[in-house]
Motif scaffolding. Structure first.
Motif, PDB file in Angstrom:
ATOM      1  N   PRO A  82       0.878  -1.201   0.002  1.00 30.02           N
ATOM      2  CA  PRO A  82      -0.188  -0.060   0.100  1.00 30.02           C
ATOM      3  C   PRO A  82       0.767   1.149   0.021  1.00 30.02           C
ATOM      4  O   PRO A  82       1.937   1.235   0.778  1.00 30.02           O
ATOM      5  N   SER A  83       0.667   2.303  -0.829  1.00 33.07           N
ATOM      6  CA  SER A  83       1.076   3.541  -0.957  1.00 33.07           C
ATOM      7  C   SER A  83       0.959   4.473   0.353  1.00 33.07           C
ATOM      8  O   SER A  83      -0.036   4.366   0.875  1.00 33.07           O
ATOM      9  N   LEU A  84       1.826   5.290   0.842  1.00 33.34           N
ATOM     10  CA  LEU A  84       1.654   5.991   1.853  1.00 33.34           C
ATOM     11  C   LEU A  84       1.087   7.431   1.196  1.00 33.34           C
ATOM     12  O   LEU A  84       1.119   7.696   0.189  1.00 33.34           O
ATOM     13  N   PRO A  97       0.270  11.644   0.725  1.00 32.51           N
ATOM     14  CA  PRO A  97       0.878  12.511   1.055  1.00 32.51           C
ATOM     15  C   PRO A  97       1.054  13.205   2.357  1.00 32.51           C
ATOM     16  O   PRO A  97       2.239  13.286   2.730  1.00 32.51           O
ATOM     17  N   ARG A  98       0.241  12.809   3.123  1.00 34.61           N
ATOM     18  CA  ARG A  98       0.143  13.478   4.498  1.00 34.61           C
ATOM     19  C   ARG A  98       0.880  12.628   5.552  1.00 34.61           C
ATOM     20  O   ARG A  98       1.942  13.024   6.413  1.00 34.61           O
ATOM     21  N   GLU A  99       1.063  11.122   5.176  1.00 32.68           N
ATOM     22  CA  GLU A  99       1.811  10.120   5.763  1.00 32.68           C
ATOM     23  C   GLU A  99       3.123  10.540   5.479  1.00 32.68           C
ATOM     24  O   GLU A  99       4.164  10.291   6.359  1.00 32.68           O
ATOM     25  N   LEU A 100       3.341  10.823   4.384  1.00 37.79           N
ATOM     26  CA  LEU A 100       4.885  11.221   3.903  1.00 37.79           C
ATOM     27  C   LEU A 100       5.356  12.416   4.321  1.00 37.79           C
ATOM     28  O   LEU A 100       6.589  12.375   4.962  1.00 37.79           O
ATOM     29  N   ASP A 101       4.429  13.342   4.623  1.00 39.75           N
ATOM     30  CA  ASP A 101       4.924  14.797   5.109  1.00 39.75           C
ATOM     31  C   ASP A 101       5.309  14.507   6.553  1.00 39.75           C
ATOM     32  O   ASP A 101       6.411  15.270   7.086  1.00 39.75           O
ATOM     33  N   VAL A 102       4.645  13.667   7.500  1.00 44.66           N
ATOM     34  CA  VAL A 102       4.748  13.183   8.821  1.00 44.66           C
ATOM     35  C   VAL A 102       6.319  12.557   8.942  1.00 44.66           C
ATOM     36  O   VAL A 102       6.967  12.770   9.677  1.00 44.66           O
ATOM     37  N   LEU A 103       6.462  11.463   7.854  1.00 46.32           N
ATOM     38  CA  LEU A 103       7.670  10.945   7.977  1.00 46.32           C
ATOM     39  C   LEU A 103       8.607  11.811   7.829  1.00 46.32           C
ATOM     40  O   LEU A 103       9.693  11.377   8.372  1.00 46.32           O
ATOM     41  N   ARG A 104       8.667  12.535   6.759  1.00 45.63           N
ATOM     42  CA  ARG A 104       9.908  13.464   6.674  1.00 45.63           C
ATOM     43  C   ARG A 104      10.221  14.117   7.936  1.00 45.63           C
ATOM     44  O   ARG A 104      11.183  14.394   8.370  1.00 45.63           O
ATOM     45  N   LEU A 105       9.344  14.703   8.733  1.00 43.64           N
ATOM     46  CA  LEU A 105       9.523  15.387   9.935  1.00 43.64           C
ATOM     47  C   LEU A 105       9.951  14.540  10.940  1.00 43.64           C
ATOM     48  O   LEU A 105      10.732  14.823  11.698  1.00 43.64           O
TER      49      LEU A 105
END
Length: 208
Positions: free
Chosen positions: A143-145, A147-155
């Motif tokens: 499953p793909s992350l 965009p918001r999950e990716l933003d959280v992960l970057r932080l």
């Protein structure tokens, strides 16, 4: 000359381009018409030369490789693209093919395989070595992350706490926790460090 495959090489390492150009120009029916060392130069040389096929790296100055492939395909839908890179993570492979590349090979491959890839792609086929095809299959079933999950992960990768993430994204800490739970599940990990490590391995994150 009508049957000659006109090739543009795009890579920011001149010695690699020179070696590859020598190999390709020595083949019957192949001719390197131009070389480029950046994303911008690739687009300019492609517009000027109208090659049949581009061999392009994913990491170059002045333009991400994926964005460059998309722009090339938009400008000339007939052009075929072969990615030649050192990056074998599943996200790069998936995004390159999604952008329009018809082949993906690594720089440690043999010259014979590069030549075979050029011929097969020019003939209308695709070229994915078994190891690359396997990684692509892994990516397709995961499953793909969001965009918001990716933003959280970057932080998270920058060492931010849930409170700091919430403040930076203008959301509540409960929403941050919900995103964390979702990305942990999708990445099949159990803590923040493992999430960042797995994301880096798969190409979801890049070291800044």
């Amino acid at each position: 000359m009508n049957d000659t495959i006109r090739i543009l090489l795009a890579d920011d390492h001149p010695p690699l381009r020179a070696g590859l150009a020598s190999i390709l120009n020595a083949q019957s029916g192949m001719h390197v018409v131009a070389e480029a060392g950046s994303g911008r130069e690739t687009l300019e040389k492609s517009a000027a030369q109208q090659p049949d096929l581009l061999i392009v790296d994913l990491r170059m100055p002045d333009g991400d490789g994926i964005e460059t492939i998309r722009a090339l395909r938009q400008a000339n839908p007939a052009v075929k693209v072969l990615v030649l890179t050192t990056y074998d993570n599943e996200e790069d492979i998936f995004k390159a093919l999604e952008a329009g590349a018809r082949g993906y090979i690594l720089k440690d491959t043999t010259s014979d395989e590069i030549i075979r890839a050029v011929r097969e792609i020019h003939a209308g086929g695709r070229f994915l070595p078994p190891a690359i095809a396997s990684r692509l299959a892994d990516r397709m079933i995961r499953p793909s992350l969001t965009p918001r999950e990716l933003d959280v992960l970057r932080l998270v990768s920058r060492g931010r706490s849930n409170k700091e993430i919430a403040s930076a994204m203008f959301i509540t800490e409960e929403t941050v926790k919900s995103h964390m739970k979702g990305l942990f599940h999708k990445l099949d990990v159990h803590d923040r460090a493992e999430a960042v490590s797995t994301a880096l391995q798969r190409g979801l994150l890049r070291l800044e």
